[in-house]
Scaffold this active site. Structure first.
Site, PDB file in Angstrom:
ATOM      1  N   CYS A 104      40.422  35.329  40.042  1.00 45.23           N
ATOM      2  CA  CYS A 104      41.571  36.434  38.633  1.00 45.23           C
ATOM      3  C   CYS A 104      42.465  35.653  38.172  1.00 45.23           C
ATOM      4  CB  CYS A 104      42.035  37.656  38.776  1.00 45.23           C
ATOM      5  SG  CYS A 104      43.266  38.702  38.287  1.00 45.23           S
ATOM      6  N   MET A 318      40.286  39.903  30.351  1.00 43.44           N
ATOM      7  CA  MET A 318      40.594  38.912  31.590  1.00 43.44           C
ATOM      8  C   MET A 318      40.369  37.214  31.246  1.00 43.44           C
ATOM      9  SD  MET A 318      37.169  40.985  31.556  1.00 43.44           S
ATOM     10  CE  MET A 318      36.153  39.646  32.070  1.00 43.44           C
TER      11      MET A 318
END
Length: 396
Positions: A104, A318
């Site tokens: 992430c 993201m």
């Protein structure tokens, strides 16, 4: 009838970039959860509140979106020239699994601040004022991330005037360097372009044959042209997340792209691999109104990008996908580069549903193959709550 007591585990709830998650020191987890396996997965699912057939995660720390259904485990690193090991788990909201297949990028910005505050960095390394450089080993993908964390009066500085579209309030800037971001262990022997081409013809049953750039950088990502699938690139979340047919189409494209990238053997396997690869669509610059109500002008951006995460259009972008965007934009001939006008470039500013983001990448050719030495971007991070999370003792 006996009832299982609740146990409490030290934890920190943090925002990193446009995501947030529950952070743990590895040593604070129950012994059987300090190693990969079913016990760890069950614990993290219970902490986050999954699987939840209602899709709300009411009985856990998750926020019922891909951006808020996350867990992070950090430990002192045994690797030379690294400070900490960082492991990321994307917790499925409505199904019983944790996806460990990728990083992430947003929460990467919180790892350095967490490590410093949690005592995982040698105090002698933390300046009284200035920047603390934290070398992070990203264990999911085997890559190095360097975080430059602002320090004031010997403590992590969290407040500031750095604004990040997709985050309501300003905070302190955390600069990130993603070194050699091409994912070596993913697909086709670790090539940045696993098919060997910058643009492929991707055959997708029920959709057609689409031009696609499939790249392993930051996170495996499939880029297609917005116009080829009936979009403009200015769409906000409701335009896609409220359309089951559109979501099914994107998942079909993602599944068949994953097969072409060598990530899975059959499209049916994609259902258990929701975190990777990502699917995104690009378009040339166009003026639009972001979800905040702010107008994003065509002249202020290089291209438009929309990306899906865990089956839904992301509210911003993201962080790992931003690395993929920056990398692809730096390589002439990819769909991302062409949408940005082509040519060579070291940085790109793109429009996403919440606003804009700038990301840089250093790319060069070696023996005819493209290599990217690093990708750069800025994020911010902040502790939201710290203390203990509680879970029933029989839940893992």
């Amino acid at each position: 009838m006996p009832h299982a007591p609740q146990i409490r585990i030290p934890a920190t709830y943090m925002r990193g970039g446009t995501s947030k998650g529950v952070f743990f020191r590895l040593e604070d987890l129950p012994a059987r959860c300090q190693v990969p396996g079913e016990a760890r997965d069950r614990l993290l699912m219970r902490v986050i509140g999954s699987p939840d057939p209602y899709g709300k995660q009411i009985d856990g720390m998750g926020g019922a979106t891909s951006s808020t259904s996350k867990a992070v485990i950090v430990a002192k690193s045994s690797r030379p020239d690294h400070d900490v090991d960082y492991l990321f788990g994307q917790v499925s909201i409505d199904q019983a699994f944790v996806d460990w297949s990728g990083n992430c990028g947003n929460l990467s910005s919180a790892v350095g601040p967490f490590a410093i505050a949690a005592g995982l960095i040698d105090a002698a390394r933390v300046p009284r004022e200035g920047l603390c450089t934290v070398r992070i080993w990203q264990a999911n993908i085997g890559k190095t991330i360097i975080a430059h964390v602002p320090i004031t009066d010997g403590q992590v500085q969290e407040t500031g005037d750095f604004e990040l579209d997709g985050v309501t309030f300003p905070a302190a800037e955390v600069q990130l360097e993603f070194l050699d971001p091409a994912a070596e262990e993913e697909g086709a022997g670790g090539a940045m372009f696993p098919t060997g081409r910058l643009v492929d013809d991707l055959e997708v049953p029920g959709v057609g044959t689409l031009k696609a750039t499939m790249i392993n950088a930051g996170i495996p990502t499939i880029f297609v042209n917005a116009a080829d699938i009936g979009y403009t690139g200015t769409e906000l979340q409701d335009a896609i997340n409220g359309d089951p047919k559109a979501l099914a189409m994107f998942e079909t494209i993602r599944a068949h792209g994953a097969v072409r990238m060598g990530l899975i053997a059959h499209p049916d396997e994609a259902v258990k691999r929701q975190h990777t690869p990502k699917i995104a669509f690009v378009a040339p610059p166009c003026t639009y109104v972001a979800s905040s109500g702010k107008t994003v002008r065509a002249e202020d951006i290089d291209l438009l990008v929309r990306a899906l995460s865990m089956g839904k259009l992301h509210h911003a972008m993201m962080g790992t996908a931003a690395v993929a965007i920056g990398t692809a934009a730096a390589i002439p001939g990819t769909l991302v580069n062409l949408a940005a006008g082509g040519g060579t470039r070291q940085s790109v500013r793109f429009g996403h549903p919440s606003g804009t983001l700038r990301v840089g990448a250093e790319a060069h050719q070696v023996g005819g193959d493209w290599k990217v030495t690093k990708a750069l971007m800025s994020r911010s991070a902040r502790v939201l709550m710290e203390g203990w999370v509680r879970v029933p003792a029989d839940s893992f």
